[in-house]
Design an enzyme around this catalytic site. Structure first.
Site, PDB file in Angstrom:
ATOM      1  N   ASN A  12       0.875  -1.178   0.000  1.00 39.87           N
ATOM      2  CA  ASN A  12       0.000   0.000   0.000  1.00 39.87           C
ATOM      3  C   ASN A  12       0.911   1.226   0.000  1.00 39.87           C
ATOM      4  O   ASN A  12       1.516   1.552   1.016  1.00 39.87           O
ATOM      5  CB  ASN A  12      -0.892  -0.032   1.253  1.00 39.87           C
ATOM      6  CG  ASN A  12      -1.707   1.237   1.401  1.00 39.87           C
ATOM      7  OD1 ASN A  12      -1.810   2.037   0.464  1.00 39.87           O
ATOM      8  ND2 ASN A  12      -2.284   1.427   2.573  1.00 39.87           N
ATOM      9  N   LYS A  14       0.104   4.278  -0.261  1.00 40.72           N
ATOM     10  CA  LYS A  14      -0.534   5.463   0.356  1.00 40.72           C
ATOM     11  C   LYS A  14      -0.244   6.705  -0.481  1.00 40.72           C
ATOM     12  O   LYS A  14      -0.199   6.632  -1.696  1.00 40.72           O
ATOM     13  CB  LYS A  14      -0.056   5.636   1.803  1.00 40.72           C
ATOM     14  CG  LYS A  14      -0.131   4.353   2.618  1.00 40.72           C
ATOM     15  CD  LYS A  14       0.057   4.583   4.079  1.00 40.72           C
ATOM     16  CE  LYS A  14       0.147   3.250   4.790  1.00 40.72           C
ATOM     17  NZ  LYS A  14       0.053   3.349   6.222  1.00 40.72           N
ATOM     18  N   HIS A  98      -9.550   1.046   4.598  1.00 38.16           N
ATOM     19  CA  HIS A  98      -8.257   1.150   5.278  1.00 38.16           C
ATOM     20  C   HIS A  98      -8.441   2.013   6.526  1.00 38.16           C
ATOM     21  O   HIS A  98      -9.230   2.957   6.526  1.00 38.16           O
ATOM     22  CB  HIS A  98      -7.214   1.762   4.339  1.00 38.16           C
ATOM     23  CG  HIS A  98      -5.834   1.687   4.928  1.00 38.16           C
ATOM     24  ND1 HIS A  98      -5.376   2.623   5.823  1.00 38.16           N
ATOM     25  CD2 HIS A  98      -4.839   0.779   4.771  1.00 38.16           C
ATOM     26  CE1 HIS A  98      -4.149   2.295   6.193  1.00 38.16           C
ATOM     27  NE2 HIS A  98      -3.799   1.180   5.578  1.00 38.16           N
ATOM     28  N   GLU A 100      -6.845   4.346   7.750  1.00 34.35           N
ATOM     29  CA  GLU A 100      -6.669   5.798   7.557  1.00 34.35           C
ATOM     30  C   GLU A 100      -7.932   6.419   6.960  1.00 34.35           C
ATOM     31  O   GLU A 100      -8.285   7.550   7.278  1.00 34.35           O
ATOM     32  CB  GLU A 100      -5.417   6.055   6.690  1.00 34.35           C
ATOM     33  CG  GLU A 100      -4.159   5.828   7.521  1.00 34.35           C
ATOM     34  CD  GLU A 100      -2.974   5.272   6.765  1.00 34.35           C
ATOM     35  OE1 GLU A 100      -2.919   5.398   5.532  1.00 34.35           O
ATOM     36  OE2 GLU A 100      -2.086   4.688   7.433  1.00 34.35           O
ATOM     37  N   GLU A 170      -5.806  -5.526  10.127  1.00 30.91           N
ATOM     38  CA  GLU A 170      -4.773  -4.530  10.399  1.00 30.91           C
ATOM     39  C   GLU A 170      -5.095  -3.810  11.712  1.00 30.91           C
ATOM     40  O   GLU A 170      -5.888  -2.852  11.718  1.00 30.91           O
ATOM     41  CB  GLU A 170      -4.720  -3.497   9.277  1.00 30.91           C
ATOM     42  CG  GLU A 170      -4.392  -4.083   7.916  1.00 30.91           C
ATOM     43  CD  GLU A 170      -3.745  -3.030   7.011  1.00 30.91           C
ATOM     44  OE1 GLU A 170      -2.593  -3.218   6.657  1.00 30.91           O
ATOM     45  OE2 GLU A 170      -4.403  -2.023   6.716  1.00 30.91           O
ATOM     46  N   GLY A 176       2.177   1.539  10.799  1.00 28.89           N
ATOM     47  CA  GLY A 176       3.144   2.632  10.730  1.00 28.89           C
ATOM     48  C   GLY A 176       3.807   2.953  12.059  1.00 28.89           C
ATOM     49  O   GLY A 176       4.434   3.997  12.204  1.00 28.89           O
ATOM     50  N   SER A 216       3.161  -2.843  10.281  1.00 32.84           N
ATOM     51  CA  SER A 216       4.612  -2.844  10.527  1.00 32.84           C
ATOM     52  C   SER A 216       5.298  -4.143  10.089  1.00 32.84           C
ATOM     53  O   SER A 216       6.204  -4.640  10.768  1.00 32.84           O
ATOM     54  CB  SER A 216       4.901  -2.533  12.001  1.00 32.84           C
ATOM     55  OG  SER A 216       4.415  -1.242  12.328  1.00 32.84           O
TER      56      SER A 216
HETATM   57  C1  PEP Z   1      -0.866  -0.216   5.923  1.00 29.41           C
HETATM   58  O1  PEP Z   1      -0.888   0.962   5.637  1.00 29.41           O
HETATM   59  O2  PEP Z   1      -1.770  -0.938   5.531  1.00 29.41           O
HETATM   60  C2  PEP Z   1       0.242  -0.716   6.737  1.00 29.41           C
HETATM   61  C3  PEP Z   1       0.149  -1.915   7.204  1.00 29.41           C
HETATM   62  O3  PEP Z   1       1.302   0.142   6.963  1.00 29.41           O
HETATM   63  P1  PEP Z   1       2.714  -0.232   7.653  1.00 29.41           P
HETATM   64  O4  PEP Z   1       3.198  -1.514   7.006  1.00 29.41           O
HETATM   65  O5  PEP Z   1       3.604   0.924   7.355  1.00 29.41           O
HETATM   66  O6  PEP Z   1       2.457  -0.430   9.105  1.00 29.41           O
END
Ligand code: PEP
Length: 256
Positions: A12, A14, A98, A100, A170, A176, A216
């Protein structure tokens, strides 16, 4: 490891990269990908780069997706994109819900079922993201939140469509932050999701649906995460932005 479902590794991006770095990255990934028989790899790019990125990916098994969609096909929805528009610029899949979008842009649960339905109707492969916040986990509300998000996200899905649908677990607190859910937390959430799908949509749906972990993920932890029961792949944010970190995740079996 003998897997029932094909592993799915997704990046992703973003609101990151620029056009030239996005194209360099997709060319590198494409160059390293085999025939795609043993794993599915996809990137979810900023919408403005979809046409260029999917033109590079064409002819390879790489999937290219949008990061959001609106359920209407057209209309007065400033800033939004329809499923048909995403298809037109080469997307074959889309992220829905997602964290966000849910938390920064306040998208409510009850939009997700409509978005998933629209994606399927537009021949896009949806990845429905669900997950609890730290506050919800610390108040023992994780199971309730996941079930609520599944209920709304899968409200208009038929059992036979679960081959085309993916769920990404998630935990919001792991995205993040560098903090990864423990193997026990991942196993428990994925088992709950698969059981929920089985109860609502039947045993075949529970066996076929793929459930990814996101939060992460790095080259160092991917192998352990992929070994967790019921984990069929990973959704990767930060580590998907560079070949040095994304390629070892795609090739997770070779990690020590
Ligand atoms: C994501 O944005 O779906 C995500 C898992 O980000 P990160 O791997 O940076 O934690």
């Amino acid at each position: 490891m003998n897997r029932v479902r094909k592993p799915y590794i997704a990046g992703n991006w973003k609101m990151n990269l620029d056009r030239s770095r996005a194209l360099d990255l997709i060319k590198t990934i494409k160059g390293r990908l085999g025939d795609g028989n043993d794993r599915e790899v996809a990137v979810f790019t900023p919408a403005v780069y979809l046409a260029d990125v999917s033109a590079v990916a064409q002819g390879s098994p790489l999937g290219v997706g949008g990061q959001n969609l609106h359920w209407e096909q057209q209309g007065a929805f400033t800033g939004e994109l329809s499923g048909k528009m995403l298809r037109e610029v080469g997307a074959d899949r889309v992220l829905i819900g997602h964290s966000e979008r849910r938390h920064l842009f306040h998208e409510p649960d009850d939009w997700m079922g409509r978005k998933v339905r629209t994606a399927l109707d537009c021949d896009l492969l949806p990845v429905l993201c669900i997950g609890e916040t730290l506050d919800e986990r610390s108040h023992n509300r994780t199971d309730r939140i996941l079930k609520k998000q599944l209920e709304s996200g899968l409200s208009a899905v038929q059992a036979t469509e679960t081959r085309r649908l993916t769920i990404a677990y998630e935990p919001v607190w792991a995205i993040g932050t560098g903090e990864v859910a423990t193997p026990e937390q991942i196993a428990a959430a994925h088992a709950l999701i698969r059981k929920w799908v089985g109860t609502k949509l039947g045993g075949d749906a529970a066996v076929t649906i793929r459930i990814l972990y996101g939060g992460s993920v790095t080259p160092d932890n991917v192998k352990g995460i992929m070994a967790s029961p019921d984990v069929d792949g990973v959704l990767v944010g930060g580590a998907s932005l560079k070949p040095d970190t994304f390629l070892p995740i795609i090739e997770f079996e070779t990690r020590a």
